[in-house]
Design a protein around this motif. Structure first.
Motif, mmCIF file in Angstrom:
data_model
loop_
_atom_site.group_PDB
_atom_site.id
_atom_site.type_symbol
_atom_site.label_atom_id
_atom_site.label_comp_id
_atom_site.label_asym_id
_atom_site.label_seq_id
_atom_site.Cartn_x
_atom_site.Cartn_y
_atom_site.Cartn_z
ATOM 1 N N GLY A 273 9.866 -33.783 6.400
ATOM 2 C CA GLY A 273 10.908 -34.148 7.284
ATOM 3 C C GLY A 273 12.390 -34.096 6.988
ATOM 4 N N GLY A 274 12.672 -33.484 5.937
ATOM 5 C CA GLY A 274 13.959 -33.491 5.958
ATOM 6 C C GLY A 274 14.746 -32.426 6.634
ATOM 7 N N GLY A 275 14.010 -31.438 6.882
ATOM 8 C CA GLY A 275 14.781 -30.373 8.103
ATOM 9 C C GLY A 275 15.148 -30.892 9.073
ATOM 10 N N ASP A 276 13.987 -31.824 9.513
ATOM 11 C CA ASP A 276 13.911 -32.204 10.982
ATOM 12 C C ASP A 276 15.089 -33.237 10.971
ATOM 13 O OD1 ASP A 276 11.677 -31.036 11.676
ATOM 14 O OD2 ASP A 276 10.457 -32.528 10.812
ATOM 15 N N ALA A 277 15.259 -34.236 9.741
ATOM 16 C CA ALA A 277 16.505 -35.032 9.707
ATOM 17 C C ALA A 277 17.778 -34.194 9.695
ATOM 18 C CB ALA A 277 16.463 -35.802 8.433
ATOM 19 N N PHE A 278 17.904 -32.954 9.228
ATOM 20 C CA PHE A 278 19.192 -31.954 9.140
ATOM 21 C C PHE A 278 19.148 -31.987 10.576
ATOM 22 C CE2 PHE A 278 20.687 -27.884 9.292
ATOM 23 C CZ PHE A 278 21.923 -27.916 8.775
ATOM 24 N N ALA A 279 18.173 -31.555 11.284
ATOM 25 C CA ALA A 279 18.551 -31.144 12.653
ATOM 26 C C ALA A 279 19.146 -32.064 13.488
ATOM 27 C CB ALA A 279 17.168 -30.622 13.387
ATOM 28 N N SER A 280 18.468 -33.269 13.218
ATOM 29 C CA SER A 280 18.942 -34.477 14.259
ATOM 30 C C SER A 280 20.439 -34.764 13.809
ATOM 31 C CB SER A 280 18.104 -35.699 14.037
ATOM 32 O OG SER A 280 18.174 -36.250 12.552
ATOM 33 N N GLY A 281 20.833 -34.608 12.815
ATOM 34 C CA GLY A 281 22.310 -35.076 12.351
ATOM 35 C C GLY A 281 23.176 -33.952 12.821
ATOM 36 N N GLY A 299 24.455 -33.490 9.247
ATOM 37 C CA GLY A 299 23.210 -32.857 8.979
ATOM 38 C C GLY A 299 22.842 -33.200 7.526
ATOM 39 N N LEU A 300 23.707 -32.649 6.590
ATOM 40 C CA LEU A 300 23.393 -33.002 5.111
ATOM 41 C C LEU A 300 23.243 -34.507 4.847
ATOM 42 C CD1 LEU A 300 23.139 -31.615 2.462
ATOM 43 C CD2 LEU A 300 25.534 -31.986 2.035
ATOM 44 N N ALA A 301 24.196 -35.326 5.376
ATOM 45 C CA ALA A 301 23.885 -36.762 4.963
ATOM 46 C C ALA A 301 22.557 -37.353 5.660
ATOM 47 C CB ALA A 301 25.044 -37.530 5.727
ATOM 48 N N VAL A 302 22.209 -37.050 7.012
ATOM 49 C CA VAL A 302 21.004 -37.398 7.362
ATOM 50 C C VAL A 302 19.594 -36.968 6.523
ATOM 51 C CG1 VAL A 302 19.235 -37.709 9.380
ATOM 52 C CG2 VAL A 302 21.928 -37.672 9.474
ATOM 53 N N ALA A 303 19.738 -35.546 6.115
ATOM 54 C CA ALA A 303 18.730 -34.966 5.501
ATOM 55 C C ALA A 303 18.608 -35.643 3.824
ATOM 56 C CB ALA A 303 19.012 -33.429 5.287
ATOM 57 N N ALA A 304 19.863 -35.885 3.496
ATOM 58 C CA ALA A 304 19.688 -36.423 1.971
ATOM 59 C C ALA A 304 19.096 -37.900 2.102
ATOM 60 C CB ALA A 304 21.168 -36.379 1.629
ATOM 61 N N HIS A 307 15.329 -38.354 2.223
ATOM 62 C CA HIS A 307 14.481 -38.029 0.942
ATOM 63 C C HIS A 307 14.242 -39.452 0.394
ATOM 64 C CE1 HIS A 307 15.793 -33.926 1.418
ATOM 65 N NE2 HIS A 307 14.974 -33.643 0.397
ATOM 66 N N SER A 308 14.917 -40.569 0.740
ATOM 67 C CA SER A 308 15.006 -41.837 0.269
ATOM 68 C C SER A 308 13.619 -42.777 1.113
ATOM 69 C CB SER A 308 15.995 -42.551 0.083
ATOM 70 O OG SER A 308 16.558 -43.183 1.703
ATOM 71 N N LEU A 309 12.983 -41.953 1.852
ATOM 72 C CA LEU A 309 12.341 -42.901 2.764
ATOM 73 C C LEU A 309 11.090 -42.321 3.021
ATOM 74 C CD1 LEU A 309 12.940 -45.263 5.041
ATOM 75 C CD2 LEU A 309 13.068 -43.569 6.864
ATOM 76 N N PRO A 310 10.092 -43.225 2.842
ATOM 77 C CA PRO A 310 8.572 -42.640 3.014
ATOM 78 C C PRO A 310 8.341 -42.403 4.456
ATOM 79 C CG PRO A 310 8.305 -44.784 1.998
ATOM 80 C CD PRO A 310 9.833 -44.523 2.663
ATOM 81 N N GLY A 311 7.618 -41.373 4.877
ATOM 82 C CA GLY A 311 7.036 -40.992 6.342
ATOM 83 C C GLY A 311 7.871 -39.679 6.758
ATOM 84 N N ASP A 312 7.544 -39.259 8.022
ATOM 85 C CA ASP A 312 8.114 -38.190 8.251
ATOM 86 C C ASP A 312 9.579 -37.992 9.006
ATOM 87 O OD1 ASP A 312 5.503 -37.136 7.694
ATOM 88 O OD2 ASP A 312 5.597 -35.461 9.398
ATOM 89 N N ALA A 313 9.764 -39.136 9.469
ATOM 90 C CA ALA A 313 11.132 -39.081 10.324
ATOM 91 C C ALA A 313 12.413 -40.052 9.741
ATOM 92 C CB ALA A 313 10.699 -39.611 11.725
ATOM 93 N N SER A 314 13.602 -39.609 10.157
ATOM 94 C CA SER A 314 14.711 -40.189 9.712
ATOM 95 C C SER A 314 14.722 -41.484 10.660
ATOM 96 C CB SER A 314 15.989 -39.571 9.847
ATOM 97 O OG SER A 314 17.171 -40.281 9.769
ATOM 98 N N ASP A 320 24.462 -46.258 8.776
ATOM 99 C CA ASP A 320 24.126 -45.728 7.323
ATOM 100 C C ASP A 320 24.658 -44.498 7.074
ATOM 101 O OD1 ASP A 320 22.134 -48.168 7.364
ATOM 102 O OD2 ASP A 320 21.088 -46.782 8.767
ATOM 103 N N ILE A 321 24.652 -43.687 7.958
ATOM 104 C CA ILE A 321 25.294 -42.476 7.612
ATOM 105 C C ILE A 321 26.781 -42.515 7.231
ATOM 106 C CG2 ILE A 321 25.460 -39.853 8.603
ATOM 107 C CD1 ILE A 321 22.592 -41.091 8.394
ATOM 108 N N GLU A 322 27.719 -43.106 8.171
ATOM 109 C CA GLU A 322 28.899 -43.331 7.666
ATOM 110 C C GLU A 322 29.121 -43.975 6.472
ATOM 111 O OE1 GLU A 322 30.549 -45.814 10.902
ATOM 112 O OE2 GLU A 322 31.133 -43.976 12.020
ATOM 113 N N ALA A 323 28.380 -44.548 5.881
ATOM 114 C CA ALA A 323 28.573 -45.211 4.403
ATOM 115 C C ALA A 323 28.058 -44.327 3.520
ATOM 116 C CB ALA A 323 27.278 -46.570 4.349
#
Length: 333
Positions: A273-281, A299-304, A307-314, A320-323
């Motif tokens: 789901g990292g690519g989908d997270a990138f798309a959403s960012g 996009g890079l921040a949401v994708a990165a 990778h810390s979260l179980p499951g498919d979606a961000s 969180d992204i701003e931090a």
């Protein structure tokens, strides 16, 4: 309202990085490329809706409930005959790569006929349609439905984003012509999530991803072939092992390109789901009026973080992204 059209899936993951059926236990998550984008955008404050089909069963109802819990409008998710689409994941470890087994043939979404989708109704009130290459890879009916959706969206003046998401195992399972189908879909899109390999498939010409000039060569060829395209967003991933990847992001426009620095992602929990997270960012930033450099960074921040979260979606929010972008890695109290 952003409408995402695709199949809702259940993901069954062998726990603790086991091999499939090593102990016969699974962790269950709701997924699907387009659903992941809907969830990611919803958590970033956007109105999102899902168009899909699930069986009227505990599995189908559970998948819909999981999306609703994340703020996604599921009033456009139909109940149909057929089964729930599944996929099984054995998460990689060390030098062993992750492995996915699909079990989605005959799902309610895959067997729905092309004319099952009333796009005048489904697109009502929406401003953007998001699709991926997974939907047309499922079979002739879903390929035609994806094209009909994109054509209806363009006729209504909606913007269309398309994530290449090429899945060879799905295309190879039927008498398909992926280049012909994907070319029609990309031709209707204003934003393509894809890299030089996607452009190579679309144009039948080899492009390299080695170096700035070669990546720009692929982008220039895509913009020439698909004049409706305004943006091409992509990532470059270097895999050191299953626990450490290096990721950078890039956005090309007809006028030029921007590229982020590479980020090292270690201690990976779940890369699916990292690519989908990138798309959403990226979509979040562009739809918020930000420039391409900001969109690439988001996009890079949401994708990165995904990778810390179980499951498919961000499931990350704006704060969180701003931090993350500010370098806030210490405990937030």
């Amino acid at each position: 309202m952003i409408l995402c059209f695709g199949e809702l899936l259940l993901r069954l993951t062998a726990p603790g990085r086991e091999l499939l059926m090593q102990t016969g236990r699974f962790d269950v998550h709701v997924g699907g490329a387009e659903a992941n984008v809907a969830v990611g955008l919803s958590n970033l404050g956007h109105a999102t809706a899902m168009a899909s089909a699930v069986p009227d069963s505990p599995l189908g109802r559970g998948a819909v409930s999981a999306l609703r819990a994340q703020g996604v409008d599921c009033s456009r998710v139909a109940t149909r005959d057929g089964r729930m689409g599944l996929y099984f994941l054995s998460a990689g470890a060390g030098l062993r790569a992750s492995d996915i087994v699909y079990d989605r043939a005959g799902s309610g979404f895959a067997i729905a006929p092309e004319d099952a989708w009333d796009w005048d109704t489904l697109l009502d009130g929406c401003t953007r349609l998001h699709l991926s290459g997974i939907t047309p890879a499922l079979g002739d009916a879903t390929a035609r439905a994806a094209i009909a959706a994109a054509e209806a969206a363009k006729a209504r003046g909606l913007t269309v984003s398309f994530d290449g998401n090429y899945r060879a195992r799905l295309w190879d399972a039927w008498d398909s012509d992926p280049r012909a189908v994907l070319t029609r879909l990309v031709g209707l899109a204003d934003l393509l999530f894809g890299n030089h390999r996607d452009v190579s498939l679309l144009l039948g010409k080899e492009f390299s991803g080695d170096g700035e000039d070669r990546r720009r060569e692929a982008a220039d060829a895509a913009f020439a072939a698909f004049p409706n395209l305004k943006h091409i967003a992509s990532t470059a991933r270097h895999v050191d092992d299953a626990d450490r990847h290096r990721l950078s992001a890039r956005i090309d426009t007809p006028a030029g390109s921007v590229q982020t620095q590479e980020v090292a992602i270690s201690g990976i929990v779940d890369r699916i789901g990292g690519g989908d997270a990138f798309a959403s960012g990226v979509l979040h930033a562009l739809m918020s009026g930000q420039d391409e450099a900001t969109a690439a960074s988001w996009g890079l921040a949401v994708a990165a973080l995904k990778h810390s979260l179980p499951g498919d979606a961000s499931l990350f929010r704006h704060a969180d992204i701003e931090a993350f972008l500010e370098g806030g890695l210490d405990v937030r109290r």
